[in-house]
Design a protein around this motif. Structure first.
Motif, PDB file in Angstrom:
ATOM      1  N   PRO A 130       6.979  -3.131  -3.521  1.00  0.00           N
ATOM      2  CA  PRO A 130       6.320  -3.795  -4.652  1.00  0.00           C
ATOM      3  C   PRO A 130       5.308  -4.854  -4.249  1.00  0.00           C
ATOM      4  N   THR A 131       5.505  -5.499  -3.120  1.00  0.00           N
ATOM      5  CA  THR A 131       4.584  -6.560  -2.711  1.00  0.00           C
ATOM      6  C   THR A 131       3.987  -6.232  -1.339  1.00  0.00           C
ATOM      7  N   THR A 132       3.180  -5.213  -1.299  1.00  0.00           N
ATOM      8  CA  THR A 132       2.477  -4.820  -0.074  1.00  0.00           C
ATOM      9  C   THR A 132       0.981  -4.886  -0.318  1.00  0.00           C
ATOM     10  N   SER A 166      -2.741  -9.104   5.942  1.00  0.00           N
ATOM     11  CA  SER A 166      -1.905  -8.012   5.439  1.00  0.00           C
ATOM     12  C   SER A 166      -0.424  -8.368   5.556  1.00  0.00           C
ATOM     13  N   SER A 167       0.347  -8.002   4.530  1.00  0.00           N
ATOM     14  CA  SER A 167       1.781  -8.320   4.548  1.00  0.00           C
ATOM     15  C   SER A 167       2.535  -7.404   3.594  1.00  0.00           C
ATOM     16  N   THR A 168       3.849  -7.398   3.722  1.00  0.00           N
ATOM     17  CA  THR A 168       4.698  -6.604   2.846  1.00  0.00           C
ATOM     18  C   THR A 168       6.091  -7.232   2.759  1.00  0.00           C
ATOM     19  N   SER A 169       6.784  -6.948   1.675  1.00  0.00           N
ATOM     20  CA  SER A 169       8.187  -7.357   1.524  1.00  0.00           C
ATOM     21  C   SER A 169       9.121  -6.230   1.937  1.00  0.00           C
ATOM     22  N   GLU A 170       8.559  -5.061   2.250  1.00  0.00           N
ATOM     23  CA  GLU A 170       9.349  -3.903   2.665  1.00  0.00           C
ATOM     24  C   GLU A 170       9.988  -4.165   4.033  1.00  0.00           C
ATOM     25  N   PRO A 171      11.291  -3.885   4.211  1.00  0.00           N
ATOM     26  CA  PRO A 171      11.953  -4.142   5.497  1.00  0.00           C
ATOM     27  C   PRO A 171      11.638  -3.110   6.581  1.00  0.00           C
ATOM     28  N   ASP A 172      11.015  -2.003   6.214  1.00  0.00           N
ATOM     29  CA  ASP A 172      10.693  -0.942   7.175  1.00  0.00           C
ATOM     30  C   ASP A 172       9.651  -1.452   8.170  1.00  0.00           C
TER      31      ASP A 172
END
Length: 279
Positions: A45-47, A102-108
């Motif tokens: 959702p937050t990428t 660039s960033s993401t909340s995804e743990p992958d």
């Protein structure tokens, strides 16, 4: 004892050079765009990913995606050679997740997730087919992108990217570092000593005698954000990695490998130009 924090507040050579790179990218016909990748089931959702894209893409030119490795942001690895590419390609230069903007909340933390995000990014800019150049970690991401989206990738050039490595290679002493944790401390340096090690590993003729002030300055600007996330990216590369599991890519006749013993990024870039233009 020198108060480096006070000196850095007065002047930052790294921040100034970063600003100059931004100007050079703009003057080369690119513009800075950050894209929200929140839409779709496969992206967190937050990428969001930042990318330098052509101001006016030329449909008569092929598309070229330049994928950076560890170190600073994408501008620092490709900035000095950008104009070598822009004359013949529509050039796209993204910041991978946890680099630059660039960033993401995804743990992958796998390179396959980075590749899927890159593909979503390129599609959002209307790019359906592309050539890819990947340096170091960017080579792992580029290979994964070619494996997952074979119909999208025309040519693939890997520079200093050991995609055939296995987890046991670290245990067998193939690397100049004893273990993966030491590798993370060098690739994401937090002290001048570790940054000097990174410089020695990265260049055939490394710069010597760099004052600690400049090293601290680089670390402060480029190496203090998303430190743990970047370490997780490195750990993910070798975790349970086996050559037998490496996916085959259909572009094998158009896959060019620049051996890691070349090391020097500038030399590798010159070889890239030969492969892309002549083959």
């Amino acid at each position: 004892m020198v108060d480096y924090s006070r000196l850095l507040r007065c002047f930052s050579f790294t921040a100034s050079r970063d600003w100059l790179f931004r100007q050079s990218f703009a003057n080369a016909g690119l513009r800075s765009v950050t894209t929200d990748l929140s839409h779709g089931d496969s992206i967190a959702p937050t990428t969001s990913m930042h990318c330098w894209i052509p101001k006016s893409p030329n449909r008569c030119k092929p598309n070229l995606l330049l994928v950076h490795g560890f170190g600073a942001n994408a501008m620092w690895q490709y900035g000095e050679h950008l104009r070598s590419f822009t004359g013949r390609f529509n050039v796209y230069v993204p910041d991978l997740l946890f680099f630059g903007q660039s960033s993401t909340s995804e743990p992958d933390r796998t390179e396959s997730f980075q590749a899927r995000c890159l593909m979503r990014l390129m599609e959002s800019h209307g790019v359906n087919t592309m050539n890819i150049v990947g340096i170091s970690y960017g080579g792992f991401v580029g290979y994964s992108l070619a494996a997952q989206f074979p119909e999208k990738v025309e040519k693939l050039v890997l520079c200093c990217a050991g995609v055939c490595l296995e987890e046991k290679d670290m245990e067998d002493g193939l690397f100049k570092v004893p273990n993966i944790e030491e590798a993370t401390r060098i690739l994401i340096p937090q002290t001048p000593e570790k940054l000097k090690e990174l410089i020695r590993f990265s260049f055939v003729k490394p710069i010597r005698g760099v004052p600690s002030f400049f090293l601290w300055d680089f670390i402060d600007v480029m190496c203090t954000e998303f430190v743990e996330e970047k370490r997780e990216l490195i750990r993910s590369i070798l975790k349970d990695r086996r050559l037998s599991d490496l996916p085959r890519i259909k572009q094998v006749q158009k896959l060019y490998l620049l051996a890691s013993f070349f090391s020097d990024i500038s030399f590798s870039i010159r070889c890239v130009l030969v492969f892309l233009f002549e083959f």
